[in-house]
Write a protein that holds these residues in place. Structure first.
Motif, PDB file in Angstrom:
ATOM      1  N   PRO A 150       0.789  -1.246   0.121  1.00 38.20           N
ATOM      2  CA  PRO A 150       0.107   0.009   0.018  1.00 38.20           C
ATOM      3  C   PRO A 150       0.957   1.225  -0.100  1.00 38.20           C
ATOM      4  CG  PRO A 150       0.117  -1.192   2.268  1.00 38.20           C
ATOM      5  CD  PRO A 150       0.533  -2.194   1.203  1.00 38.20           C
ATOM      6  N   PHE A 151       1.903   1.176   0.226  1.00 39.25           N
ATOM      7  CA  PHE A 151       3.043   2.476   0.300  1.00 39.25           C
ATOM      8  C   PHE A 151       3.663   2.478  -0.928  1.00 39.25           C
ATOM      9  CE2 PHE A 151       2.524   0.811   4.692  1.00 39.25           C
ATOM     10  CZ  PHE A 151       1.909   1.603   5.153  1.00 39.25           C
ATOM     11  N   SER A 152       4.393   1.421  -1.549  1.00 37.29           N
ATOM     12  CA  SER A 152       5.238   1.467  -2.583  1.00 37.29           C
ATOM     13  C   SER A 152       4.418   1.082  -3.825  1.00 37.29           C
ATOM     14  CB  SER A 152       6.450   0.650  -2.396  1.00 37.29           C
ATOM     15  OG  SER A 152       5.974  -0.754  -2.617  1.00 37.29           O
ATOM     16  N   GLY A 153       3.178   0.674  -3.934  1.00 39.31           N
ATOM     17  CA  GLY A 153       2.635   0.240  -5.160  1.00 39.31           C
ATOM     18  C   GLY A 153       2.774  -0.985  -5.667  1.00 39.31           C
ATOM     19  N   ARG A 154       4.388  -1.668  -5.113  1.00 42.46           N
ATOM     20  CA  ARG A 154       4.837  -2.806  -5.730  1.00 42.46           C
ATOM     21  C   ARG A 154       4.251  -4.253  -5.059  1.00 42.46           C
ATOM     22  NH1 ARG A 154      10.808  -1.512  -4.976  1.00 42.46           N
ATOM     23  NH2 ARG A 154      10.253   0.180  -3.869  1.00 42.46           N
TER      24      ARG A 154
END
Length: 154
Positions: A150-154
């Motif tokens: 949810p923070f990096s999108g990876r």
């Protein structure tokens, strides 16, 4: 457990996995037994996908670096010396928000979850290329991968 266990640092297994390094420092006596412990070493901006453990509680102690963590709807930042308990059944993830490599020491109870890491690493599987196979293995360990970090999108 009826006898003490000792595992030297040189006997710990290091696994390059999902962009980080997992260092298994204390495997469980057997699946579902006692607890397991490992170190999770992450580069800046790195963290696992959004996921939920249906069978284990996890306790993280930040050894070095800074991490942003989300467990359910709760978000917090953690730095060296801080601890977080992430209960089973609650989706969670984290990311290294520092400028240097960060390390977390993790205790998983009950133990045995480290076998998920071992299976994926031994098969040489990678996200996103091998996601189908990773999901099959995860299901055996009651791990559900819900989406990107949810923070990096990876």
């Amino acid at each position: 457990m009826t006898t003490p266990r000792f595992i030297s640092a040189s006997a710990a297994r290091s696994l390059p996995l999902f962009g980080g390094d997992i260092r298994i420092t204390m495997p469980a006596d057997g699946p579902g037994a006692g607890f397991s412990a490992f170190e999770d070493v992450r580069q800046p901006g790195d963290g696992p996908p959004w996921h939920v453990h249906h069978g284990e509680d996890e306790m993280f102690r930040i050894v070095s670096g800074r991490f942003r963590m989300r467990c359910g709807e709760q978000e917090f930042e953690a730095a060296a010396g801080d601890c977080a308990l992430l209960p089973r059944g609650v989706p969670h993830s984290f990311v290294n928000i520092g400028d240097t490599v960060g390390t977390m020491f993790c205790v998983v109870q009950p133990g045995g979850f480290e076998h998920f890491f071992l299976e994926v690493a031994e098969a040489g599987l990678r996200i996103p290329e091998d996601m189908g196979r990773i999901l099959e293995i995860a299901a055996r360990y009651r791990l559900e991968l819900l989406g990107p970090n949810p923070f990096s999108g990876r």
